[in-house]
Design an enzyme around this catalytic site. Structure first.
Site, short mmCIF file in Angstrom:
data_model
loop_
_atom_site.label_atom_id
_atom_site.label_comp_id
_atom_site.label_asym_id
_atom_site.label_seq_id
_atom_site.Cartn_x
_atom_site.Cartn_y
_atom_site.Cartn_z
N TYR A 53 -11.80 11.00 17.07
CA TYR A 53 -11.69 9.54 16.90
C TYR A 53 -11.85 8.85 18.25
O TYR A 53 -11.13 9.14 19.21
CB TYR A 53 -10.36 9.15 16.26
CG TYR A 53 -10.22 9.59 14.81
CD1 TYR A 53 -11.33 10.01 14.06
CD2 TYR A 53 -9.00 9.58 14.17
CE1 TYR A 53 -11.21 10.42 12.74
CE2 TYR A 53 -8.86 9.98 12.84
CZ TYR A 53 -9.98 10.41 12.13
OH TYR A 53 -9.85 10.82 10.83
N SER A 207 -9.27 6.97 3.59
CA SER A 207 -9.99 5.79 3.07
C SER A 207 -9.41 5.31 1.74
O SER A 207 -10.14 5.15 0.75
CB SER A 207 -11.50 6.06 2.90
OG SER A 207 -12.16 5.90 4.14
N PRO A 208 -8.11 5.04 1.72
CA PRO A 208 -7.50 4.61 0.46
C PRO A 208 -8.05 3.28 -0.04
O PRO A 208 -7.98 3.00 -1.23
CB PRO A 208 -6.01 4.49 0.82
CG PRO A 208 -5.98 4.30 2.31
CD PRO A 208 -7.13 5.11 2.83
N LEU A 209 -8.63 2.48 0.88
CA LEU A 209 -9.23 1.21 0.46
C LEU A 209 -10.76 1.31 0.45
O LEU A 209 -11.46 0.29 0.54
CB LEU A 209 -8.77 0.08 1.40
CG LEU A 209 -7.25 -0.16 1.41
CD1 LEU A 209 -6.88 -1.25 2.41
CD2 LEU A 209 -6.76 -0.53 0.00
N ALA A 210 -11.25 2.56 0.38
CA ALA A 210 -12.70 2.78 0.35
C ALA A 210 -13.39 2.07 1.54
O ALA A 210 -14.43 1.46 1.39
CB ALA A 210 -13.29 2.33 -0.99
N GLY A 211 -12.73 2.17 2.70
CA GLY A 211 -13.31 1.60 3.92
C GLY A 211 -13.24 0.08 3.97
O GLY A 211 -13.90 -0.55 4.79
N GLY A 212 -12.42 -0.51 3.12
CA GLY A 212 -12.25 -1.97 3.12
C GLY A 212 -12.72 -2.60 1.81
O GLY A 212 -12.34 -3.72 1.47
N GLY A 216 -11.46 -6.39 -1.60
CA GLY A 216 -12.24 -7.45 -2.24
C GLY A 216 -13.05 -8.27 -1.24
O GLY A 216 -13.63 -9.30 -1.61
N LYS A 217 -13.12 -7.81 0.02
CA LYS A 217 -13.77 -8.63 1.05
C LYS A 217 -15.29 -8.60 0.99
O LYS A 217 -15.94 -9.48 1.57
CB LYS A 217 -13.28 -8.22 2.45
CG LYS A 217 -13.81 -6.88 2.93
CD LYS A 217 -12.84 -6.22 3.91
CE LYS A 217 -13.02 -6.76 5.31
NZ LYS A 217 -12.11 -6.10 6.26
N1 NAP Z 1 -10.32 13.47 7.28
C1 NAP Z 1 -11.36 12.68 7.35
O1 NAP Z 1 -12.52 13.13 7.29
C2 NAP Z 1 -11.14 11.21 7.50
C3 NAP Z 1 -12.22 10.31 7.35
C4 NAP Z 1 -11.95 8.94 7.47
C5 NAP Z 1 -10.65 8.50 7.74
N2 NAP Z 1 -9.64 9.40 7.90
C6 NAP Z 1 -8.25 8.98 8.18
O2 NAP Z 1 -7.85 8.03 7.21
C7 NAP Z 1 -7.46 6.81 7.84
C8 NAP Z 1 -7.81 5.66 6.92
O3 NAP Z 1 -9.22 5.66 6.65
P1 NAP Z 1 -9.99 4.29 6.57
O4 NAP Z 1 -9.80 3.56 7.84
O5 NAP Z 1 -11.37 4.55 6.10
O6 NAP Z 1 -9.08 3.57 5.45
P2 NAP Z 1 -9.34 2.33 4.48
O7 NAP Z 1 -8.01 1.81 4.15
O8 NAP Z 1 -10.20 2.74 3.34
O9 NAP Z 1 -10.17 1.28 5.34
C9 NAP Z 1 -9.55 0.68 6.44
C10 NAP Z 1 -10.35 -0.53 6.88
O10 NAP Z 1 -10.37 -1.51 5.85
C11 NAP Z 1 -10.19 -2.80 6.42
N3 NAP Z 1 -8.89 -3.29 5.95
C12 NAP Z 1 -7.72 -2.63 5.83
N4 NAP Z 1 -6.75 -3.41 5.35
C13 NAP Z 1 -7.30 -4.62 5.16
C14 NAP Z 1 -6.79 -5.84 4.67
N5 NAP Z 1 -5.54 -5.98 4.29
N6 NAP Z 1 -7.64 -6.91 4.58
C15 NAP Z 1 -8.93 -6.78 4.98
N7 NAP Z 1 -9.47 -5.64 5.46
C16 NAP Z 1 -8.66 -4.57 5.54
C17 NAP Z 1 -10.21 -2.61 7.92
O11 NAP Z 1 -11.58 -2.63 8.35
P3 NAP Z 1 -12.32 -3.90 8.96
O12 NAP Z 1 -11.29 -4.97 9.24
O13 NAP Z 1 -12.97 -3.36 10.17
O14 NAP Z 1 -13.30 -4.30 7.89
C18 NAP Z 1 -9.71 -1.18 8.07
O15 NAP Z 1 -10.07 -0.57 9.28
C19 NAP Z 1 -8.15 6.84 9.21
O16 NAP Z 1 -7.50 6.06 10.18
C20 NAP Z 1 -8.09 8.30 9.54
O17 NAP Z 1 -6.82 8.62 10.07
C21 NAP Z 1 -9.86 10.74 7.76
#
Ligand code: NAP
Length: 340
Positions: A53, A207-212, A216-217
């Site tokens: 990371y 990626s519980p929020l499917a990357g955002g 709904g953004k």
């Molecule tokens: N093992 C693996 O291969 C792997 C792969 C990926 C991730 N991970 C782990 O999983 C964690 C979570 O993954 P993820 O970051 O993809 O999770 P996610 O919850 O799917 O997406 C997070 C992104 O969504 C946006 N977001 C989150 N909350 C929001 C809100 N309330 N309102 C508006 N936008 C919001 C932000 O991006 P923006 O503001 O930039 O749009 C944020 O960085 C990572 O930090 C990492 O530790 C592991």
């Protein structure tokens, strides 16, 4: 915050973990430290990082936060990292699940984190060159050496998970699996979730929020803009705008999520997190955030549990539609025994 044992182990984890993929990338160090304190103050204990990371910066940022804490906070934290992909200075041909690569990756992670051991060390993905016996041997030795408390997997398929579970039995505590899992990616339920449940591994969905997307953004009628993951890079990762927006089901899931959220008086993100939190096999949902405001909003999911009707609405909209065999109705019927 609630706590659960991580898989079939005695390690207690908060049911939301803080992912740190944005640390040193979208979030600068001061913001990352603020979010970490905010998470811990809310009762969270799991800090989740990886050697790759932000080119290692995420681990350094976490390490400096830990160093600034008193021993009470440091002792509360369950520290998790991952190795396997080419971290800085590693030739791509050397990266993988080999003893040589994982040992070096782990040693570098410990240096950046400023600790002598991590609670959970996860193999970031399977690769087909290294025999799984070799990776298992490394994990066993790492646990025995005291550098690692528990071992975990990430992104392994079902058969790969089951094989590793068999190799670990009686040798080292293999306790978790970190796959992508969310309302837009439920294919994880075909093989990975059952393999984890059968093998006693707790799921740490990424990626519980499917990357955002599940906030709904992103809109069907407008390409992403601004300081958002896809505004900055519409083609980024598995959440890339093109393929996801072209799938009709994406918009059906978002519509269902919007309905449930509105009726609840919650945000779409909170509802998506609550759904995942209560899926069978899930130990702790790995949050990802760029700002303290996002984290505050998402922590609003703590204590939120959906009822049957809400869950059914979301699951109907998000159900994957596999062909009849092996994951569709014909395959499932063939594997089902009716006791009458
Ligand atoms: N093992 C693996 O291969 C792997 C792969 C990926 C991730 N991970 C782990 O999983 C964690 C979570 O993954 P993820 O970051 O993809 O999770 P996610 O919850 O799917 O997406 C997070 C992104 O969504 C946006 N977001 C989150 N909350 C929001 C809100 N309330 N309102 C508006 N936008 C919001 C932000 O991006 P923006 O503001 O930039 O749009 C944020 O960085 C990572 O930090 C990492 O530790 C592991």
């Amino acid at each position: 915050m609630e706590h659960r044992p991580l898989g079939r182990s005695g390690l207690a984890v908060s049911t939301y973990s803080l992912g740190t993929m944005t640390f040193g990338a979208e979030a600068d160090e001061a913001t990352s430290h603020r979010m970490t304190s905010q998470y811990v103050d809310a009762g969270g204990v799991v800090l989740e990082t990886a050697d790759v990371y932000a080119g290692g910066l995420s681990e350094s940022v976490v390490g400096r936060w830990l160093a600034a804490q008193g021993s009470r906070t440091r002792d509360r934290v369950v520290l998790a990292t991952k190795g396997r992909f080419p971290s800085r200075g590693v030739e791509p041909r050397d990266a993988g699940g080999s003893r040589r690569n994982l040992r070096r990756s782990l040693e570098r992670s410990l240096r950046r984190l400023g600790v002598d051991h991590v609670d959970l060390y996860q193999v970031h993905a399977y690769e087909q060159v290294t025999p799984m016996e070799e990776t298992a041997g490394f994990l066993e030795d790492a646990v025995r050496s005291g550098m690692v408390g528990y071992a975990g997997l990430s992104n392994y398929t079902g058969w790969q998970t089951a094989t590793m579970v068999a190799l670990a039995a009686g040798r080292f505590p293999l306790v978790s699996h970190q796959p992508q899992y969310n309302l837009l990616v439920r294919e994880t339920e075909y093989e990975i979730v059952p393999a984890c449940r059968a093998g006693g591994l707790g799921l740490l969905p990424w990626s519980p929020l499917a990357g955002g997307w599940l906030t709904g953004k992103y809109r069907r009628d407008a390409r992403p803009t601004g300081a958002t993951r896809l505004g900055e890079d519409p083609g980024r990762g598995m959440e890339a705008y093109g393929p996801r927006s072209a799938r009709e089901q994406t918009w059906e899931v978002l519509a269902a999520l919007g309905e449930v959220a509105e009726a609840r008086g919650a945000t779409m993100a909170q509802v998506a997190l609550a759904w995942l939190h209560d899926r069978p096999g899930v130990a702790s949902v790995v949050l990802g955030v760029r700002t303290p405001e996002q984290l505050e909003g998402n922590l609003g999911a703590v204590g939120l549990h959906l009822d049957e009707a809400e869950t059914a609405r979301l699951e109907e909209a998000s159900a994957p539609t596999p062909a009849d065999y092996p994951y569709g109705p014909a395959g499932v019927a063939q594997r089902t025994r009716a006791l009458g």
